[in-house]
Design an enzyme around this catalytic site. Structure first.
Site, mmCIF file in Angstrom:
data_model
loop_
_atom_site.group_PDB
_atom_site.id
_atom_site.type_symbol
_atom_site.label_atom_id
_atom_site.label_comp_id
_atom_site.label_asym_id
_atom_site.label_seq_id
_atom_site.Cartn_x
_atom_site.Cartn_y
_atom_site.Cartn_z
ATOM 1 N N THR A 157 0.866 -1.184 0.000
ATOM 2 C CA THR A 157 0.000 0.000 0.000
ATOM 3 C C THR A 157 0.902 1.233 0.000
ATOM 4 O OG1 THR A 157 -0.255 -0.263 2.417
ATOM 5 C CG2 THR A 157 -2.027 -1.086 1.018
ATOM 6 N N LYS A 183 4.054 -7.041 3.908
ATOM 7 C CA LYS A 183 3.784 -5.641 3.628
ATOM 8 C C LYS A 183 3.465 -4.944 4.935
ATOM 9 C CE LYS A 183 0.408 -3.542 3.359
ATOM 10 N NZ LYS A 183 -0.368 -2.618 4.289
ATOM 11 N N THR A 194 -0.384 -2.886 10.941
ATOM 12 C CA THR A 194 -1.154 -3.025 9.707
ATOM 13 C C THR A 194 -0.250 -3.695 8.729
ATOM 14 O OG1 THR A 194 -2.513 -2.178 7.977
ATOM 15 C CG2 THR A 194 -0.835 -0.785 8.528
ATOM 16 N N GLU A 280 6.107 4.684 7.457
ATOM 17 C CA GLU A 280 5.745 5.845 6.653
ATOM 18 C C GLU A 280 6.570 7.068 7.062
ATOM 19 O OE1 GLU A 280 1.141 4.608 5.661
ATOM 20 O OE2 GLU A 280 1.570 5.906 7.372
ATOM 21 N N ASN A 402 -0.109 10.719 5.652
ATOM 22 C CA ASN A 402 -1.394 10.318 6.232
ATOM 23 C C ASN A 402 -2.498 11.343 6.099
ATOM 24 O OD1 ASN A 402 -1.344 7.524 7.621
ATOM 25 N ND2 ASN A 402 0.672 8.400 7.998
ATOM 26 N N THR A 407 -6.792 10.462 -0.647
ATOM 27 C CA THR A 407 -6.815 11.190 -1.907
ATOM 28 C C THR A 407 -5.587 10.931 -2.742
ATOM 29 O OG1 THR A 407 -5.853 13.116 -0.793
ATOM 30 C CG2 THR A 407 -8.251 13.025 -0.986
#
Length: 407
Positions: A157, A183, A194, A280, A402, A407
């Site tokens: 992702t 992942k 996650t 991230e 985040n 979007t």
């Protein structure tokens, strides 16, 4: 070669989930992700394999987890796994559950295997129904031939890179291989993250023994990583063992059981570390080593608390040797220890000695915090318990990623 106290095993160059005998994998683009990126992956074993899984502790468990857990519970076997990215199929009610079952049925039919031998997994945006026309079209395009790298790409992702590993260990005079792919980048926290992890092996081992070992291993690997303190609805680790290596059945009574456990632990730990490193917006991997705690459980509490601290993570990002944040996080961890005994190192630099500030060169300490891999060591001088936790720093980019996730 990597040598441990218990075993000698070989890390396979460019090893992956298909390195063990009898496994295939691949990925296709079905239109779930932008720019025609691969977004549906699959793993297939030539024969039904002993299977085990561990799942998120989040009260909202995504539909694919419920379906996959049901598959494993029926016979303790799986033969194939299909995974879609971009859509988590979580918090989607009865329709989402029906869609997960439909995915399983279509996938098993496509491969010509029993429906209870198929597993499904999803990752991505929560609360949106799967576009079943694309899902079904993608499943029907699976040919049974593919590339492991495509599978590793298809399950991503916000990840910036694939996460793959494989090792070989000789047991009963024959090579046994363990491979894996994972992942995970955000919404990562101890008690799973996650994250999706898939491990394959050609070892002969029963489902029950495999599940017990997976749970023990998870406590020292996937449950010891954090990025941002959030536990996802879709976390899952699946392991398949198809027995193609032909060794004598592995269990705790097997004379070379420890060798298998060490290799299995290494694969899981490396996948977990790759997830933490790819957090991230992360720029550094943070490793917190806790030693001489009253027990391993107390050590785990402190390690996870420190690596999860936003203030510690921010200090690491800024290369600021602010050790006060470290002992504060240890102090609220809930672990039992004597504050006057604690010592802390940043790399090789002693910054706290038996509960009081140590004289140290701040420039030297800061230089360590500028490295790609930052090590924080905490010595409690209480007992023999030890544990290691992994995480990453907290950068400006984490917020940027985040705020625009939808979007």
């Amino acid at each position: 070669m990597i040598k441990t106290e218990q075993a000698i095993y070989t890390v396979i160059e460019n090893g992956n989930i298909t390195s063990p005998n009898g496994f295939q994998a691949g990925g296709v683009a079905i239109g779930l992700r932008k720019h025609n990126k691969l977004d549906m992956g699959w793993v297939y074993s030539e024969v039904p394999a002993a299977a085990a899984g561990v799942y998120t502790l989040n009260s909202f468990r995504a539909a694919p987890l419920l379906v996959t857990e049901e598959s494993i519970q029926q016979e303790g076997k799986l033969q194939a796994i299909v995974v879609n990215s971009a859509n988590a199929n979580a918090c989607t009610g009865e329709e989402g559950l029906a869609n997960a079952y439909a995915m399983r049925k279509a996938f098993s039919d496509q491969l010509g295997i029993q429906v209870q031998h198929a597993a499904v997994a999803s990752t991505g945006l929560i609360g949106v129904q799967l576009p079943m026309d694309k899902i079904m079209s993608g499943i029907h395009s699976i040919s049974g031939e593919g590339k492991a790298e495509d599978f590793a790409q298809a399950i991503l992702t916000t990840d910036t890179c694939t996460k793959q590993i494989a090792v070989s260990v000789e047991i009963d005079g024959v090579p046994i291989t363990i491979g894996g792919a994972a992942k995970g980048s955000g919404m990562i926290h101890p008690n799973m993250a996650t994250m999706l992890a898939f491990v394959t092996t050609d070892a002969v081992i029963s489902a029950g023994v495999l599940e017990n070992q997976l749970r023990k291993t998870t406590d020292k690997s996937y449950n010891m990583i954090t990025v941002d303190g959030d536990t996802s609805t879709n976390d899952m680790v699946l392991v398949l063992a198809n027995g193609k290596a032909g060794n004598k059945e592995l269990n705790p009574s097997h004379p070379e059981w420890d060798k298998f456990c060490a290799a299995f632990q290494y694969v899981s730990q490396e996948l977990a570390k790759k997830i933490a490193r790819d957090g991230e917006g992360a720029t550094k991997l943070v490793e917190v080593r806790v030693k001489q705690a009253q027990s391993s459980e107390e050590a785990r509490k402190i390690g996870k608390s420190v690596v999860a601290s936003s203030l510690v993570k921010a200090a690491v990002y800024g290369s600021d040797p602010n050790w006060g944040r470290i002992i504060t996080a240890a102090g609220y961890s809930g672990a039992a220890f004597s504050p006057e005994k604690i010592s802390v190192w940043l790399g090789d630099v002693l910054v706290v000695q038996e509960g009081t500030p140590a004289l140290f060169d701040e420039t030297e300490a800061s230089e360590h915090l500028k490295q790609d891999n930052v090590v924080i060591t905490i010595d409690l001088q209480e007992g023999t318990g030890e544990a290691t936790a992994w995480g990453c720093d907290l950068s400006y980019d984490y917020v940027k990623i985040n705020v625009s996730y939808r979007t």
